[in-house]
Design a protein around this motif. Structure first.
Motif, PDB file in Angstrom:
ATOM      1  N   ASP A  95     -68.735 -57.583  30.512  1.00  0.00           N
ATOM      2  CA  ASP A  95     -69.380 -58.353  29.455  1.00  0.00           C
ATOM      3  C   ASP A  95     -68.901 -57.811  28.108  1.00  0.00           C
ATOM      4  OD1 ASP A  95     -70.993 -59.549  27.588  1.00  0.00           O
ATOM      5  OD2 ASP A  95     -72.902 -58.999  28.529  1.00  0.00           O
ATOM      6  N   HIS A  96     -67.983 -58.518  27.453  1.00  0.00           N
ATOM      7  CA  HIS A  96     -67.362 -58.012  26.232  1.00  0.00           C
ATOM      8  C   HIS A  96     -68.290 -58.039  25.025  1.00  0.00           C
ATOM      9  CE1 HIS A  96     -62.912 -58.335  27.689  1.00  0.00           C
ATOM     10  NE2 HIS A  96     -63.710 -57.783  28.586  1.00  0.00           N
ATOM     11  N   SER A  97     -69.493 -58.590  25.186  1.00  0.00           N
ATOM     12  CA  SER A  97     -70.451 -58.527  24.084  1.00  0.00           C
ATOM     13  C   SER A  97     -71.025 -57.117  23.932  1.00  0.00           C
ATOM     14  CB  SER A  97     -71.596 -59.524  24.319  1.00  0.00           C
ATOM     15  OG  SER A  97     -72.414 -59.118  25.408  1.00  0.00           O
ATOM     16  N   VAL A  98     -70.817 -56.286  24.958  1.00  0.00           N
ATOM     17  CA  VAL A  98     -71.343 -54.912  24.903  1.00  0.00           C
ATOM     18  C   VAL A  98     -70.466 -54.030  24.019  1.00  0.00           C
ATOM     19  CG1 VAL A  98     -71.989 -52.867  26.238  1.00  0.00           C
ATOM     20  CG2 VAL A  98     -72.395 -55.146  27.182  1.00  0.00           C
ATOM     21  N   MET A  99     -69.155 -53.989  24.305  1.00  0.00           N
ATOM     22  CA  MET A  99     -68.282 -53.170  23.456  1.00  0.00           C
ATOM     23  C   MET A  99     -66.887 -53.759  23.262  1.00  0.00           C
ATOM     24  SD  MET A  99     -67.522 -49.760  25.783  1.00  0.00           S
ATOM     25  CE  MET A  99     -66.207 -49.197  24.702  1.00  0.00           C
ATOM     26  N   GLY A 100     -66.741 -55.044  23.562  1.00  0.00           N
ATOM     27  CA  GLY A 100     -65.484 -55.718  23.254  1.00  0.00           C
ATOM     28  C   GLY A 100     -64.392 -55.557  24.279  1.00  0.00           C
ATOM     29  N   CYS A 101     -64.694 -54.935  25.422  1.00  0.00           N
ATOM     30  CA  CYS A 101     -63.695 -54.707  26.461  1.00  0.00           C
ATOM     31  C   CYS A 101     -64.403 -54.367  27.772  1.00  0.00           C
ATOM     32  CB  CYS A 101     -62.741 -53.570  26.077  1.00  0.00           C
ATOM     33  SG  CYS A 101     -63.603 -51.977  25.866  1.00  0.00           S
ATOM     34  N   ASP A 102     -63.646 -54.380  28.864  1.00  0.00           N
ATOM     35  CA  ASP A 102     -64.178 -53.877  30.129  1.00  0.00           C
ATOM     36  C   ASP A 102     -64.327 -52.362  30.038  1.00  0.00           C
ATOM     37  OD1 ASP A 102     -63.907 -56.452  31.019  1.00  0.00           O
ATOM     38  OD2 ASP A 102     -62.368 -56.023  32.511  1.00  0.00           O
ATOM     39  N   PHE A 103     -65.319 -51.822  30.741  1.00  0.00           N
ATOM     40  CA  PHE A 103     -65.447 -50.371  30.856  1.00  0.00           C
ATOM     41  C   PHE A 103     -66.231 -50.067  32.115  1.00  0.00           C
ATOM     42  CE2 PHE A 103     -69.314 -51.589  28.606  1.00  0.00           C
ATOM     43  CZ  PHE A 103     -70.294 -50.781  29.162  1.00  0.00           C
ATOM     44  N   TYR A 104     -66.196 -48.801  32.523  1.00  0.00           N
ATOM     45  CA  TYR A 104     -67.031 -48.407  33.656  1.00  0.00           C
ATOM     46  C   TYR A 104     -67.607 -47.023  33.435  1.00  0.00           C
ATOM     47  CZ  TYR A 104     -63.233 -45.530  35.713  1.00  0.00           C
ATOM     48  OH  TYR A 104     -62.272 -44.577  35.948  1.00  0.00           O
ATOM     49  N   VAL A 105     -68.659 -46.739  34.205  1.00  0.00           N
ATOM     50  CA  VAL A 105     -69.358 -45.453  34.117  1.00  0.00           C
ATOM     51  C   VAL A 105     -69.333 -44.819  35.502  1.00  0.00           C
ATOM     52  CG1 VAL A 105     -71.565 -44.311  33.646  1.00  0.00           C
ATOM     53  CG2 VAL A 105     -70.819 -46.251  32.232  1.00  0.00           C
ATOM     54  N   MET A 106     -69.047 -43.529  35.544  1.00  0.00           N
ATOM     55  CA  MET A 106     -69.000 -42.802  36.811  1.00  0.00           C
ATOM     56  C   MET A 106     -69.723 -41.476  36.670  1.00  0.00           C
ATOM     57  SD  MET A 106     -65.000 -41.567  36.809  1.00  0.00           S
ATOM     58  CE  MET A 106     -64.284 -40.706  35.404  1.00  0.00           C
ATOM     59  N   GLU A 107     -69.978 -40.860  37.798  1.00  0.00           N
ATOM     60  CA  GLU A 107     -70.639 -39.558  37.804  1.00  0.00           C
ATOM     61  C   GLU A 107     -69.706 -38.490  37.242  1.00  0.00           C
ATOM     62  OE1 GLU A 107     -71.474 -37.734  41.687  1.00  0.00           O
ATOM     63  OE2 GLU A 107     -73.580 -37.800  41.097  1.00  0.00           O
ATOM     64  N   HIS A 108     -70.261 -37.598  36.431  1.00  0.00           N
ATOM     65  CA  HIS A 108     -69.470 -36.488  35.905  1.00  0.00           C
ATOM     66  C   HIS A 108     -69.303 -35.425  36.987  1.00  0.00           C
ATOM     67  CE1 HIS A 108     -69.174 -32.532  33.691  1.00  0.00           C
ATOM     68  NE2 HIS A 108     -68.126 -33.201  33.236  1.00  0.00           N
ATOM     69  N   VAL A 109     -68.059 -35.021  37.232  1.00  0.00           N
ATOM     70  CA  VAL A 109     -67.780 -33.973  38.213  1.00  0.00           C
ATOM     71  C   VAL A 109     -67.661 -32.650  37.460  1.00  0.00           C
ATOM     72  CG1 VAL A 109     -66.215 -33.161  40.025  1.00  0.00           C
ATOM     73  CG2 VAL A 109     -66.559 -35.626  39.676  1.00  0.00           C
ATOM     74  N   LYS A 110     -68.601 -31.751  37.670  1.00  0.00           N
ATOM     75  CA  LYS A 110     -68.609 -30.471  36.966  1.00  0.00           C
ATOM     76  C   LYS A 110     -67.600 -29.534  37.615  1.00  0.00           C
ATOM     77  CE  LYS A 110     -73.438 -30.614  35.417  1.00  0.00           C
ATOM     78  NZ  LYS A 110     -73.774 -31.956  35.913  1.00  0.00           N
ATOM     79  N   GLY A 111     -66.596 -29.140  36.857  1.00  0.00           N
ATOM     80  CA  GLY A 111     -65.594 -28.259  37.422  1.00  0.00           C
ATOM     81  C   GLY A 111     -64.577 -27.800  36.405  1.00  0.00           C
ATOM     82  N   ILE A 112     -63.554 -27.148  36.899  1.00  0.00           N
ATOM     83  CA  ILE A 112     -62.480 -26.591  36.074  1.00  0.00           C
ATOM     84  C   ILE A 112     -61.294 -27.557  36.096  1.00  0.00           C
ATOM     85  CG2 ILE A 112     -60.868 -24.659  35.794  1.00  0.00           C
ATOM     86  CD1 ILE A 112     -62.891 -22.991  37.503  1.00  0.00           C
ATOM     87  N   ILE A 113     -60.745 -27.839  34.920  1.00  0.00           N
ATOM     88  CA  ILE A 113     -59.520 -28.628  34.828  1.00  0.00           C
ATOM     89  C   ILE A 113     -58.463 -27.765  34.162  1.00  0.00           C
ATOM     90  CG2 ILE A 113     -58.413 -30.663  33.826  1.00  0.00           C
ATOM     91  CD1 ILE A 113     -61.010 -32.159  34.139  1.00  0.00           C
ATOM     92  N   LEU A 114     -57.332 -27.642  34.802  1.00  0.00           N
ATOM     93  CA  LEU A 114     -56.256 -26.799  34.278  1.00  0.00           C
ATOM     94  C   LEU A 114     -55.405 -27.611  33.308  1.00  0.00           C
ATOM     95  CD1 LEU A 114     -55.134 -24.960  37.538  1.00  0.00           C
ATOM     96  CD2 LEU A 114     -56.874 -24.284  35.873  1.00  0.00           C
ATOM     97  N   ARG A 115     -55.563 -27.319  32.046  1.00  0.00           N
ATOM     98  CA  ARG A 115     -54.766 -28.014  31.040  1.00  0.00           C
ATOM     99  C   ARG A 115     -53.533 -27.150  30.703  1.00  0.00           C
ATOM    100  NH1 ARG A 115     -57.632 -32.488  30.253  1.00  0.00           N
ATOM    101  NH2 ARG A 115     -59.914 -32.379  30.411  1.00  0.00           N
TER     102      ARG A 115
END
Length: 354
Positions: A103-123
């Motif tokens: 529904d682009h009336s929400v923020m003008g584009c498609d988007f999705y929400v997912m669960e945050h995975v708590k962990g380490i990311i190697l940058r």
């Protein structure tokens, strides 16, 4: 849990703020009993889709949406990324999907929400406080490659994942597609890359294998357990996943694999700690993967050149947005230099093959 090692977001970049009131209202329509107002922060490591953390009193979620500005027609498909992960969940370590919005009336584009995975990311470097011995680093390499192999050996027919790609003809479509994208996004200050594009066109492998591929499988898209940094608990960023050739997926990964003995410019581009003592070299990655998969490609040059050229196109598409002032992120200012360098590396690999 080692909280200080967890990957943390930053304040939202100017110009990239979310219409959080509308998003919050929409989420409360989707999720029964959701209450409170989210604290919004942003993960700034990515250069393609925008990723935000929404911390509610009782929920910790991540929102993914496309960036502002010109986008390739097939890129930034939020619906596809959402549904691929939802279908993968029973078979592979991906975040739990929460909700998808078209529904682009929400923020003008498609988007999705997912669960945050708590962990380490190697940058670019290991997080402060995390040290790995040479042996642990080597073990981590093997775990990463085994996770890629696990993806490539999922039965796409039995799981229904085959619907996420066109299948046969993948190699041809990729060469044609990335050639077209580069030509469309080219600015005056980058090379034409004609030699590399023609070489790829005339050197496509005769054998094509098909499986589900990630298409952006890197260490900074992998989440490690904070209690056991050698354990992989999540794989992120499925924007470009499809049914394709696994060796091309590996070629894409190798484009980001910077070794300790690489030249100065490649080291400047490093975004994952593949330079650490104990890390596989690119040739060791190829040998390990092909041995475990039972592949015996006569030559890997095509896949490496393809991966580097594809990365050059991605960098140029991002730089195109900066060049035309569709994004103000200063990190993209010198991406045109990266395009020159990657074109040079492609030409060097082709010359060495001769």
């Amino acid at each position: 849990m080692s909280q200080h090692l967890l990957d943390k977001p930053m304040p939202v970049r100017p110009g990239e703020e979310l219409p959080i009131e509308k998003i919050d209202a929409w989420l409360k329509q989707q999720i029964a009993g959701l209450s409170g107002t989210p604290v919004v922060t942003q993960y700034t490591g990515g250069a393609s889709n925008w990723t935000y953390r929404l911390q509610y009193p009782e929920h910790d979620w991540v929102l993914r949406c496309p960036p502002k500005g010109t986008k390739a027609a097939s890129a930034h498909d939020m619906a596809r990324e959402y549904h691929i992960q939802k279908a993968l969940m029973p078979y592979y370590p991906v975040p739990r999907m929460v909700a998808f919005c078209d529904d682009h009336s929400v923020m003008g584009c498609d988007f999705y929400v997912m669960e945050h995975v708590k962990g380490i990311i190697l940058r670019k470097n290991l997080p402060k406080g995390l040290t790995l011995t040479r042996g642990q680093t080597r073990q981590l390499c093997m775990q990463v490659l085994e996770t890629l192999i696990r993806l490539h050996t999922i039965d796409i027919e039995k799981t229904g994942l085959s619907r996420f790609g066109k299948g046969v003809g993948y190699v041809q479509r990729q060469i044609d597609g990335w050639t077209y994208r580069y030509q469309k996004a080219r600015t005056w200050n980058v090379p034409r890359c004609t030699f590399v594009m023609q070489w790829l066109k005339h050197n496509m492998p005769k054998q094509e294998r098909l499986c589900l591929i990630h298409n952006d499988f890197r260490l900074d898209n992998i989440v490690l357990s904070p209690d056991d940094p050698l354990k992989i608990i999540g794989v992120l960023d499925w924007e470009m996943a499809t049914i394709g050739d696994p060796l091309m997926d590996l070629g894409n990964s190798l484009a980001y694999w910077v070794q300790a003995d690489d030249d100065f410019l490649n080291k400047k581009m490093r975004r994952q700690p593949t330079h650490l003592p104990g890390m596989f070299t690119r040739q060791e990655v190829i040998a390990y993967y092909c041995d475990r998969m039972g592949f015996n490609p006569a030559d890997f040059t095509f896949y490496q050149v393809y991966g580097l050229f594809r990365l050059a196109v991605i960098a140029q598409q991002i730089y195109y947005r900066y060049f035309h002032r569709q994004t103000r992120n200063p990190a993209f200012r010198h991406f045109w230099i990266m395009v020159h360098y990657l074109n040079w590396r492609c030409r060097r690999l082709i010359k060495e093959k001769r």
